[in-house]
Design a protein around this motif. Structure first.
Motif: not given
Ligand code: FAD
Length: 482
Positions: A31-32, A51-52, A59, A99, A126, A337, A356-357
């Motif tokens: 999402f971020g 992205d990996r 999610q 990464v 990540a 996150d 959260v997302s």
């Molecule tokens: C089961 C579940 C249910 C959820 N339900 C809700 C909900 O109902 N409402 C809500 O608001 N939020 C919900 N959330 C939380 C929400 O999904 C997260 O807050 C949000 O996805 C965070 O976004 P982000 O971009 O930080 O990380 P993410 O969306 O997790 O994205 C991280 C990305 O980084 C990539 N990555 C990680 N490590 C590496 C690396 N070393 N090298 C390259 N790429 C990498 C991953 O492949 C991924 O694509 C839920 C989460 C889960 C797990």
């Protein structure tokens, strides 16, 4: 080897060979990262998204894939396709790769193949991973839910458990196959437990001959005194009632002490009339345990801390400054996150930003915005999180919702069918792509009237988990010690 930011000019694009535009590397396209990439694509920068995986994952609906209600493509899409318009503009490259570390001294990120990729600005998005509170050996018995791979593992284990129960002729050995434990009663644990109960009570009830799937136990264990601890007490109570109506057992005050191939050990703390707490130890034999309890920042947070000296919080999340950069590195942003961030909506009273997302998306956009401001020589701005409320679904016609009203610091709280309908439409609305929205709506409408879950297939178990515990008919012969 150091890779250049722009490996090939796009046909019809304005990209100039040997460009000197600053390079923004975005690690993670959740999402971020996705929001940051979109927000930056009109700027005079070269963007590299790494992205990996090859997909962006929604999610919040992952539990539906884990419980066979939806297929993977309904909630995930190829990053390359989602960003095709930005790629066509000629300043965005998508790379699939993991990464492994960040080297801030040489302004490089290191990929799994050893390649070094230069950045002028870095956005680290990540995300998070599971935390087993120092008991990583539990992971093989109790998978968590974060990725599509996790969802397939859980789907396979749940469906295999019913299959094993049908094969098992000894009733004592059959019972653990028909006992499902979910650890952690946050939104993910609650939706998993509610849906597992529905599967046992309705979806499978007419499809087995030797077993009655309706006798299956679904137990939700929560260490805190109540489920959905971030919701108000009345909504938490409603959630517990709705879970019990669906057929799940809720054990609040249950702290897990061990998980083995045989089942789950826990200490149950029960308040006594004299105000004290009585603690007793228990064991429940279960072959299928799902972990929804702990979350920790991606290991890349530790790599960043090692390279820059930035601080991590107890969950391994990177403590960021108000503008989402890290101390001493105004060109490194951490969002989503993985960030331990504060919101400055009310600058005199900063508040912690939840994982959260919506917050990840808002942080992604803010980091892009601040990079553009810095490029214009302007000061960066503090992050302000706009919170519209929280929802959790429990099962068919069962959910709780708590929405912030724009006046009087009041919350609108509701539960049951209206909350479930609201939850459904919000989640469909935020799915990426019209096709996914249409698919999910159709699948849910069908599941609503038939109680069926159409994605009940999984590949050969050995292909998915070569060392899978669940495919053994008997667990290893060690006693179930706590
Ligand atoms: C089961 C579940 C249910 C959820 N339900 C809700 C909900 O109902 N409402 C809500 O608001 N939020 C919900 N959330 C939380 C929400 O999904 C997260 O807050 C949000 O996805 C965070 O976004 P982000 O971009 O930080 O990380 P993410 O969306 O997790 O994205 C991280 C990305 O980084 C990539 N990555 C990680 N490590 C590496 C690396 N070393 N090298 C390259 N790429 C990498 C991953 O492949 C991924 O694509 C839920 C989460 C889960 C797990």
């Amino acid at each position: 080897m150091t890779l250049s930011a722009s490996p090939r000019p796009q046909s019809g694009s304005k990209q100039i060979q040997g460009q000197t535009k600053p390079t923004v590397v975005i690690i993670g396209c959740g999402f971020g990262g996705l929001e940051a990439a979109k927000a930056l694509s009109g700027a005079d920068v070269e963007i590299i998204v790494i992205d990996r995986t090859n997909h962006h994952l929604f999610q919040p609906l992952l539990y539906q894939v884990a419980t066979a209600g939806l297929t993977a493509p309904a909630i995930a899409g190829p990053i390359r396709h989602i960003l095709r318009k930005q790629i066509a503009r000629g300043n965005l490259t998508v790379l699939m790769g993991e990464v492994t570390s960040i080297d801030s001294a040489s302004r490089c990120v290191v990929l799994d193949g050893g390649e070094h990729l230069h950045y002028d600005h870095l956005i680290l998005a990540a995300g998070a991973t599971h935390s087993y509170f120092g008991r990583d050996e539990w992971a093989k018995y109790a998978p968590g839910l974060k990725t599509l791979g996790d969802a397939f593992t859980i789907r396979r284990r749940v469906l295999t458990a019913f299959e094993q129960a049908e094969r098992e002729t000894d009733p004592d050995k059959r019972e653990p196959w028909l006992t499902f434990a979910v650890v952690g009663a946050g939104p993910t644990g609650v939706e998993m437990a509610g849906t597992l109960a529905e599967i046992a009570q309705h979806t499978l009830s007419a499809e087995f001959r030797r077993i009655d799937s309706r006798v299956a136990r679904v137990i939700l264990l929560e260490g805190a005194p109540r489920v959905l601890g971030t919701f108000t007490e009345d909504l938490s109570k409603r959630a517990k009632e709705q879970l019990e109506m669906l057929g799940a057992e809720v054990l609040a005050g249950a702290k897990v002490t061990n998980i083995t191939a045989f089942g789950i050990h826990y200490d149950l703390s029960e308040p006594q009339p004299d105000g004290s707490n009585k603690v007793s130890s228990h064991f429940v034999a279960s072959r299928t345990v799902v972990w929804a309890a702990g979350v920790a920042g991606s290991p890349l947070g530790r790599s960043l801390a090692k390279s820059t000296g930035c601080q991590l919080d107890r969950a391994g999340r990177v403590i960021v400054k108000p503008d989402l950069t890290i101390e001493g590195h105004p060109n490194i942003y951490v969002v989503g996150d993985l960030a331990s961030a504060q919101s400055y909506l009310h600058p005199d009273k900063p508040t912690a930003v939840p994982g959260v997302s919506p917050s990840a998306k808002q942080m992604g956009r803010k980091s892009a915005f601040n990079i553009m401001r810095r490029m214009k020589g302007l000061d960066t701005q503090a992050f302000r999180y706009f919170d519209y409320g929280s929802m959790a679904t429990i099962g068919k016609r069962a959910a709780v919702a708590m929405l912030d009203l724009p006046w009087g610091n009041k919350k609108l709280k509701f539960s049951g069918f209206p909350a479930w309908l609201f939850w459904l439409f919000v989640h469909v609305y935020f799915l990426i792509g019209f096709r996914n929205r249409a698919l999910v709506l159709m699948d849910w409408a069908w599941a609503y009237f038939s109680s069926q879950r159409h994605a009940r297939v999984f590949p050969d178990p050995h292909a998915l988990e070569p060392n899978a515990v669940i495919v053994h008919r008997d667990p290893p012969a060690t006693p179930p010690v706590p």
